[in-house]
Motif scaffolding. Structure first.
Motif, PDB file in Angstrom:
ATOM      1  N   PHE A  94       0.805  -1.213   0.000  1.00 31.30           N
ATOM      2  CA  PHE A  94       0.000   0.000   0.000  1.00 31.30           C
ATOM      3  C   PHE A  94       0.844   1.270   0.000  1.00 31.30           C
ATOM      4  O   PHE A  94       0.349   2.344   0.283  1.00 31.30           O
ATOM      5  N   SER A  95       2.120   1.162  -0.319  1.00 36.12           N
ATOM      6  CA  SER A  95       3.002   2.323  -0.355  1.00 36.12           C
ATOM      7  C   SER A  95       2.905   3.030  -1.706  1.00 36.12           C
ATOM      8  O   SER A  95       2.392   2.472  -2.670  1.00 36.12           O
ATOM      9  N   SER A  96       3.397   4.250  -1.737  1.00 37.18           N
ATOM     10  CA  SER A  96       3.438   5.044  -2.968  1.00 37.18           C
ATOM     11  C   SER A  96       4.874   5.438  -3.248  1.00 37.18           C
ATOM     12  O   SER A  96       5.579   5.887  -2.347  1.00 37.18           O
ATOM     13  N   SER A  97       5.315   5.290  -4.477  1.00 36.54           N
ATOM     14  CA  SER A  97       6.649   5.734  -4.875  1.00 36.54           C
ATOM     15  C   SER A  97       6.528   6.998  -5.709  1.00 36.54           C
ATOM     16  O   SER A  97       5.722   7.044  -6.641  1.00 36.54           O
ATOM     17  N   VAL A  98       7.315   8.004  -5.362  1.00 35.03           N
ATOM     18  CA  VAL A  98       7.302   9.270  -6.085  1.00 35.03           C
ATOM     19  C   VAL A  98       8.744   9.696  -6.344  1.00 35.03           C
ATOM     20  O   VAL A  98       9.663   9.284  -5.645  1.00 35.03           O
ATOM     21  N   SER A  99       8.927  10.532  -7.349  1.00 33.94           N
ATOM     22  CA  SER A  99      10.265  11.034  -7.650  1.00 33.94           C
ATOM     23  C   SER A  99      10.675  12.055  -6.592  1.00 33.94           C
ATOM     24  O   SER A  99       9.837  12.714  -5.982  1.00 33.94           O
ATOM     25  N   ALA A 100      11.988  12.156  -6.385  1.00 37.33           N
ATOM     26  CA  ALA A 100      12.531  13.105  -5.412  1.00 37.33           C
ATOM     27  C   ALA A 100      13.794  13.726  -5.988  1.00 37.33           C
ATOM     28  O   ALA A 100      14.533  13.083  -6.729  1.00 37.33           O
ATOM     29  N   VAL A 101      14.013  14.984  -5.663  1.00 38.05           N
ATOM     30  CA  VAL A 101      15.225  15.677  -6.085  1.00 38.05           C
ATOM     31  C   VAL A 101      15.693  16.543  -4.920  1.00 38.05           C
ATOM     32  O   VAL A 101      14.877  17.091  -4.173  1.00 38.05           O
ATOM     33  N   ALA A 102      17.005  16.616  -4.738  1.00 35.89           N
ATOM     34  CA  ALA A 102      17.561  17.399  -3.637  1.00 35.89           C
ATOM     35  C   ALA A 102      18.810  18.129  -4.083  1.00 35.89           C
ATOM     36  O   ALA A 102      19.498  17.708  -5.013  1.00 35.89           O
ATOM     37  N   ILE A 103      19.079  19.214  -3.399  1.00 33.51           N
ATOM     38  CA  ILE A 103      20.340  19.925  -3.538  1.00 33.51           C
ATOM     39  C   ILE A 103      21.026  19.779  -2.179  1.00 33.51           C
ATOM     40  O   ILE A 103      20.528  20.258  -1.168  1.00 33.51           O
ATOM     41  N   VAL A 104      22.141  19.060  -2.150  1.00 36.63           N
ATOM     42  CA  VAL A 104      22.887  18.816  -0.916  1.00 36.63           C
ATOM     43  C   VAL A 104      24.277  19.420  -1.080  1.00 36.63           C
ATOM     44  O   VAL A 104      25.024  19.021  -1.972  1.00 36.63           O
ATOM     45  N   ASP A 105      24.592  20.403  -0.265  1.00 38.93           N
ATOM     46  CA  ASP A 105      25.887  21.095  -0.350  1.00 38.93           C
ATOM     47  C   ASP A 105      26.187  21.550  -1.778  1.00 38.93           C
ATOM     48  O   ASP A 105      27.295  21.406  -2.275  1.00 38.93           O
ATOM     49  N   GLY A 106      25.169  22.074  -2.465  1.00 36.98           N
ATOM     50  CA  GLY A 106      25.357  22.600  -3.810  1.00 36.98           C
ATOM     51  C   GLY A 106      25.343  21.561  -4.916  1.00 36.98           C
ATOM     52  O   GLY A 106      25.550  21.890  -6.082  1.00 36.98           O
ATOM     53  N   GLN A 107      25.090  20.312  -4.601  1.00 34.26           N
ATOM     54  CA  GLN A 107      25.089  19.246  -5.612  1.00 34.26           C
ATOM     55  C   GLN A 107      23.680  18.672  -5.766  1.00 34.26           C
ATOM     56  O   GLN A 107      23.010  18.392  -4.783  1.00 34.26           O
ATOM     57  N   ARG A 108      23.277  18.486  -7.017  1.00 33.11           N
ATOM     58  CA  ARG A 108      21.950  17.940  -7.304  1.00 33.11           C
ATOM     59  C   ARG A 108      21.976  16.413  -7.252  1.00 33.11           C
ATOM     60  O   ARG A 108      22.832  15.777  -7.845  1.00 33.11           O
ATOM     61  N   LEU A 109      21.013  15.842  -6.536  1.00 34.70           N
ATOM     62  CA  LEU A 109      20.827  14.395  -6.472  1.00 34.70           C
ATOM     63  C   LEU A 109      19.366  14.105  -6.786  1.00 34.70           C
ATOM     64  O   LEU A 109      18.485  14.909  -6.451  1.00 34.70           O
ATOM     65  N   GLN A 110      19.112  12.986  -7.413  1.00 30.76           N
ATOM     66  CA  GLN A 110      17.724  12.638  -7.713  1.00 30.76           C
ATOM     67  C   GLN A 110      17.496  11.156  -7.465  1.00 30.76           C
ATOM     68  O   GLN A 110      18.427  10.373  -7.443  1.00 30.76           O
ATOM     69  N   GLY A 111      16.248  10.819  -7.239  1.00 36.16           N
ATOM     70  CA  GLY A 111      15.905   9.432  -6.961  1.00 36.16           C
ATOM     71  C   GLY A 111      14.430   9.307  -6.681  1.00 36.16           C
ATOM     72  O   GLY A 111      13.609   9.903  -7.365  1.00 36.16           O
TER      73      GLY A 111
END
Length: 147
Positions: free
Chosen positions: A32-49
């Motif tokens: 019953f979980s939902s998966s969604v896209s995520a994006v972050a800026i950590v210490d000036g670096q872009r990460l996605q998942g």
């Protein structure tokens, strides 16, 4: 001796039942979980998942630093975290990245599977958006350090 054998059998059955119940609970939460896209800026670096949001008001997040060709870029290669709700529309993510980078991100839920958050590491800010379109995410992400 017979009583001891029966006691060991009962203890074994109880342990088996508890482990079985935990596995059923984990399976049910996953169904019953939902998966969604995520994006972050950590210490000036872009990460996605992506972020997997569970009905028990928890979530997991997995982020990677990759370019359009799938090649790892920057000093951070990956981050993982766990969200716990702190109120009906707010939460906190304990984010852990390679190289010992750690951040606590305070999140705001815009809906059941959409939200954003802000925090900091020991060396810089962190911003996060999840369940949003790329355009919506840009409104909540702090600019990259190179901009």
């Amino acid at each position: 001796m017979k009583q001891q054998t029966i006691s060991v059998a009962v203890v074994g059955f109880v342990v088996f039942e508890l482990v079985g119940c935990a596995q059923i609970n984990d399976t049910a939460l996953s169904l019953f979980s939902s998966s969604v896209s995520a994006v972050a800026i950590v210490d000036g670096q872009r990460l996605q998942g992506d972020m997997k949001i569970f009905p028990n008001h928890t979530a997991t997040i997995t982020l990677r630093a990759v370019d359009s060709g799938g090649v790892l870029v920057g000093p951070l290669s990956s981050c993982m975290g766990w969200l716990r709700y702190t109120a009906a529309t707010t939460g906190a993510i304990d984010l852990r990245c390679n190289g010992g980078v750690v951040a606590e991100i305070n999140t705001t839920m815009l809906g059941e599977t959409r939200g954003y958050g802000y925090g900091k590491t020991s060396s810089g800010p962190v911003s996060l958006a999840f369940g949003l379109t790329e355009l919506e995410s840009q409104a909540h992400l702090m600019p990259l350090a190179s901009r």
